[in-house]
Enzyme design. Structure first.
Site: not given
Ligand SMILES: NC(=O)c1ccc[n+]([C@@H]2O[C@H](COP(=O)([O-])OP(=O)(O)OC[C@H]3O[C@@H](n4cnc5c(N)ncnc54)[C@H](O)[C@@H]3O)[C@@H](O)[C@H]2O)c1
Length: 337
Positions: A188, A251, A276
Site C-alpha cells: 500500500k 502518511s 524513512v
Molecule cells: N508511524 C506510524 O503511524 C506507523 C503505523 C503503523 C506501522 N508503522 C510501521 O512501523 C515501523 C516504524 O515506523 P515509525 O513511524 O515508528 O518509524 P520512525 O521513522 O519514527 O522510526 C525512527 C526510529 O527508528 C529507530 N532507528 C534508527 N536507526 C535504527 C537502527 N539502525 N536500528 C534500529 N532502529 C533504528 C530509532 O529509534 C528512530 O527513532 C515502520 O515499518 C512503519 O511502516 C508505522
C-alpha cells in the site's frame, strides 16, 4: 498484566508503548540510539509526537538484553530497513518460543522477503506474529478509535496478541493470514506514493478513488498469487490500510508523493519528509515481485518509472489512462452474444 519490550523508539513504537501502558502492561522501549533514550527519559515526549506525554511508568533502555529479559511479548517496531539487523542483534537473548509481534511494514529489496520471513530466518526460535491495519501513530497515541488485525499461525497465539493490545479505543481482530497481512501493508505504501503524486499534480477525488481501487486490484492479484487470501486484501490490512494511507496527511509516503507531484525529485522529497519513506524501497520490491510472479501491476510500474527513471508524474498518469482497453474484473463472464 504482561511485561512487554517494545523494540524500536520511533513514533509507532512509542504510540504502541503508550497504548500498552494504558492497558496496564509493564512496558519498556528499546532504541538503537543511546542519545534518543536519554532524550526520551528526560522529556517523556517523543519529538515527532509532541502532543503526547509518555507516562512515567514507561521505561526506556539502550540495552537490548534488558529490553528483552523476562518479557511476555516483544513488539518489533523499527523501520523495515532495520528489521534484519535488529533481529540479528536479538538472537542471543531470545528464548525458545518467545512471541514477537512485528509491526513494521515493508519487503526486503534484495531478497523480496516479507518482514516476518526475515525474522523467522534470523530468529528461528521465535513465534512470529504481526499487527497491522489502518493505524497512524499520531491518532493511536491520542486514543482515537482505531482497528487492527493480529496475525499468527496459531489461533491461541493470535488471541493472546489480540488480548494484549485490545482497548476501549483500539479494537483488534485476529487472522491466520500473516502473508496476506504483510503484503497488503507493504504494497500500500507504493500506491500511497502515487496517490500523493496525484494530489501534488492537483488532481481530484476521482483520481484518488481510481488509484485506491485499481491499487487494491494490483495488490490482491499479486498477493493471491503469492499465497495471501482474497479476504485479507478486502479487509483492514488491505483496502483499509490503503484508504488511510492514500488519504491521510500523517502518511509520509503520501507526503513524499505530493512533493514529487509538485516537481521535486525523489531525493529532494525524501530529504524534506525527513523520515524513512518505505514506499520507495517497497516500490522496487513490488516491481520485482510482479515480474517474478508474472502479475500485471501498472501503477507499481509507473511509480518505479517516476522514482528511478526520471519520468514526470504527469506523463505516468497519461500512460495509465491510455493503456490498452480492459475489462474491470477478468473473473466476470459475459452473456453469450
Ligand atoms: N508511524 C506510524 O503511524 C506507523 C503505523 C503503523 C506501522 N508503522 C510501521 O512501523 C515501523 C516504524 O515506523 P515509525 O513511524 O515508528 O518509524 P520512525 O521513522 O519514527 O522510526 C525512527 C526510529 O527508528 C529507530 N532507528 C534508527 N536507526 C535504527 C537502527 N539502525 N536500528 C534500529 N532502529 C533504528 C530509532 O529509534 C528512530 O527513532 C515502520 O515499518 C512503519 O511502516 C508505522
Amino acid at each position: 498484566m504482561a511485561s512487554i519490550g517494545v523494540i524500536g523508539a520511533g513514533t509507532w513504537g512509542t504510540a504502541l508503548a503508550v497504548l500498552l501502558n494504558g492497558n496496564g502492561h509493564q512496558t519498556e522501549i528499546w532504541s538503537a540510539i543511546p542519545e534518543e533514550v536519554e532524550e526520551l527519559k528526560a522529556a517523556h515526549v517523543h519529538r515527532n509526537l509532541p502532543e503526547v506525554r509518555i507516562p512515567e511508568t514507561v521505561g526506556f533502555t539502550a540495552d537490548l538484553q534488558e529490553a528483552m529479559a523476562d518479557k511476555d511479548l516483544l513488539v518489533l517496531a523499527v523501520p523495515s530497513v532495520f528489521v534484519r539487523e535488529t533481529a540479528r542483534k536479538m538472537r542471543n537473548y531470545l528464548k525458545e518460543g518467545q512471541i514477537i509481534t512485528n509491526v513494521a511494514k515493508g519487503i526486503e529489496e534484495n531478497t523480496l522477503m516479507t518482514l516476518s520471513q526475515i525474522i523467522e530466518e534470523e530468529l528461528p526460535q521465535a513465534e512470529v506474529t504481526v499487527l497491522s491495519g489502518p493505524s497512524h501513530a499520531e491518532e493511536v497515541s491520542k486514543g482515537l478509535p482505531t482497528t487492527c488485525v493480529a496475525g499468527a499461525r496459531k489461533k491461541h497465539v493470535a488471541e493472546f496478541v489480540q488480548s494484549i493490545f485490545m482497548s476501549r479505543t483500539f479494537r483488534v481482530y485476529t487472522s491466520p493470514d500473516i502473508l496476506g497481512i504483510e503484503l497488503g501493508s507493504a504494497l500500500k505504501n507504493v500506491i500511497a506514493l502515487a496517490a500523493g503524486m496525484a494530489d501534488g499534480l492537483g488532481y481530484g477525488d476521482n483520481t484518488k478513488a481510481a488509484l485506491i481501487t485499481r491499487g487494491i486490484a494490483e495488490i490482491s492479484r499479486l498477493g493471491i498469487d503469492m499465497g495471501g487470501k482474497m479476504e485479507t486484501f478486502a479487509g483492514l490490512t488491505g483496502i483499509g490500510d490503503l484508504i488511510v494511507t492514500c488519504a491521510s496527511m500523517h502518511s509520509r509516503n503520501r507526503r513524499a508523493g505530493i512533493l514529487m507531484g509538485q516537481g521535486r525529485t525523489m531525493e529532494e522529497a525524501m530529504a524534506e519528509v525527513k523520515m524513512v519513506v518505505e514506499g520507495v524501497y517497497s516500490a522496487k520490491a513490488a516491481l520485482a515481485l510482479s515480474q517474478k510472479y508474472h502479475v500485471s501491476m501498472p501503477i507499481v510500474e509507473q511509480v518505479n518509472e517516476i522514482l528511478f527513471n526520471g519520468m514526470p508524474a504527469k506523463e505516468a498518469v497519461s500512460e495509465l489512462m491510455l493503456r490498452d482497453k480492459r475489462i474491470e474484473n477478468s473473473g466476470l463472464e459475459w452473456e453469450e452474444e
